[in-house]
Motif scaffolding. Sequence first.
Motif, PDB file in Angstrom:
ATOM      1  N   LEU A   1       0.838  -1.197   0.000  1.00 34.32           N
ATOM      2  CA  LEU A   1       0.000   0.000   0.000  1.00 34.32           C
ATOM      3  C   LEU A   1       0.874   1.249   0.000  1.00 34.32           C
ATOM      4  CD1 LEU A   1      -2.505  -1.208   2.731  1.00 34.32           C
ATOM      5  CD2 LEU A   1      -2.906  -1.155   0.262  1.00 34.32           C
TER       6      LEU A   1
ATOM      7  N   ALA B   1       1.987   4.006   2.028  1.00 33.00           N
ATOM      8  CA  ALA B   1       2.022   4.377   3.447  1.00 33.00           C
ATOM      9  C   ALA B   1       1.906   5.877   3.661  1.00 33.00           C
ATOM     10  CB  ALA B   1       3.306   3.859   4.090  1.00 33.00           C
TER      11      ALA B   1
ATOM     12  N   TYR C   1      -1.911   6.669   4.316  1.00 31.63           N
ATOM     13  CA  TYR C   1      -2.671   5.669   5.070  1.00 31.63           C
ATOM     14  C   TYR C   1      -3.918   6.241   5.737  1.00 31.63           C
ATOM     15  CZ  TYR C   1      -1.126   7.207   9.705  1.00 31.63           C
ATOM     16  OH  TYR C   1      -0.926   7.922  10.861  1.00 31.63           O
TER      17      TYR C   1
ATOM     18  N   ASP D   1      -6.458   6.399   2.487  1.00 30.57           N
ATOM     19  CA  ASP D   1      -6.159   5.546   1.341  1.00 30.57           C
ATOM     20  C   ASP D   1      -7.393   4.709   1.003  1.00 30.57           C
ATOM     21  OD1 ASP D   1      -5.259   3.679  -0.484  1.00 30.57           O
ATOM     22  OD2 ASP D   1      -3.600   2.960   0.744  1.00 30.57           O
TER      23      ASP D   1
ATOM     24  N   LEU E   1      -6.778   0.926   1.398  1.00 30.57           N
ATOM     25  CA  LEU E   1      -6.778   0.498   2.795  1.00 30.57           C
ATOM     26  C   LEU E   1      -8.203   0.489   3.347  1.00 30.57           C
ATOM     27  CD1 LEU E   1      -5.345  -0.339   5.396  1.00 30.57           C
ATOM     28  CD2 LEU E   1      -4.913   2.087   5.846  1.00 30.57           C
TER      29      LEU E   1
ATOM     30  N   TYR F   1       1.064  -3.000   9.606  1.00 31.54           N
ATOM     31  CA  TYR F   1       1.265  -2.161   8.434  1.00 31.54           C
ATOM     32  C   TYR F   1       2.447  -1.246   8.736  1.00 31.54           C
ATOM     33  CZ  TYR F   1      -0.230   1.190   4.757  1.00 31.54           C
ATOM     34  OH  TYR F   1      -0.317   2.015   3.668  1.00 31.54           O
TER      35      TYR F   1
ATOM     36  N   LEU G   1       4.474   1.875   8.285  1.00 32.74           N
ATOM     37  CA  LEU G   1       4.313   3.230   7.760  1.00 32.74           C
ATOM     38  C   LEU G   1       5.654   3.894   7.485  1.00 32.74           C
ATOM     39  CD1 LEU G   1       1.414   4.506  10.032  1.00 32.74           C
ATOM     40  CD2 LEU G   1       1.276   3.472   7.761  1.00 32.74           C
TER      41      LEU G   1
ATOM     42  N   MET H   1       1.921  -4.463   4.294  1.00 30.00           N
ATOM     43  CA  MET H   1       0.928  -4.799   5.309  1.00 30.00           C
ATOM     44  C   MET H   1       0.677  -6.299   5.266  1.00 30.00           C
ATOM     45  SD  MET H   1      -2.884  -3.268   6.030  1.00 30.00           S
ATOM     46  CE  MET H   1      -3.975  -4.388   5.170  1.00 30.00           C
TER      47      MET H   1
END
Length: 148
Positions: free
Chosen positions: A41, A43, A46, A49, A52, A97, A99, A124
């Motif tokens: 993903l 980050a 986040y 997103d 997400l 996850y 970041l 993640m």
Amino acid sequence: MVQAWYMDDSADDPRLPHRAQPDRPVGLEQLRTLGVLYWKLDADKYENDPELEKIRRERNYSWMDVITICKDKLPNYEEKIKMFFEEHLHLDEEIRYILEGSGYFDVRDKEDRWIRISMEKGDMITLPAGIYHRFTLDEKIQGNSHSS
């Protein structure tokens, strides 16, 4: 792309890669058979997103907490790092996850052998309930922390 491999039996610094010799890589399909799922993903976004949000909705994830693991920001840093590396399991699915920074999640396979999953920013994973696992930082300097 995330990398995973079977670990050696060395008791050296857990922040080292600990790849078994000869190298025995583990693919995403093998992780999936253990119930470990993976996503890549963005980050940096986040907090809003859509990808997400879609995963959270589909998997019914209703809350999150953010932990910063570096000497300058985590109280009792050394104790926490040791605690995270103690083998343990949870009764619920665990979502992790990254970041910022990088580290290793180790999970046991069905024969009790350790598989190391190298994770970095944007990676993640979900670990199923009841899988033995642990976490450690890697050798890279994390955030504002300094290696000593």
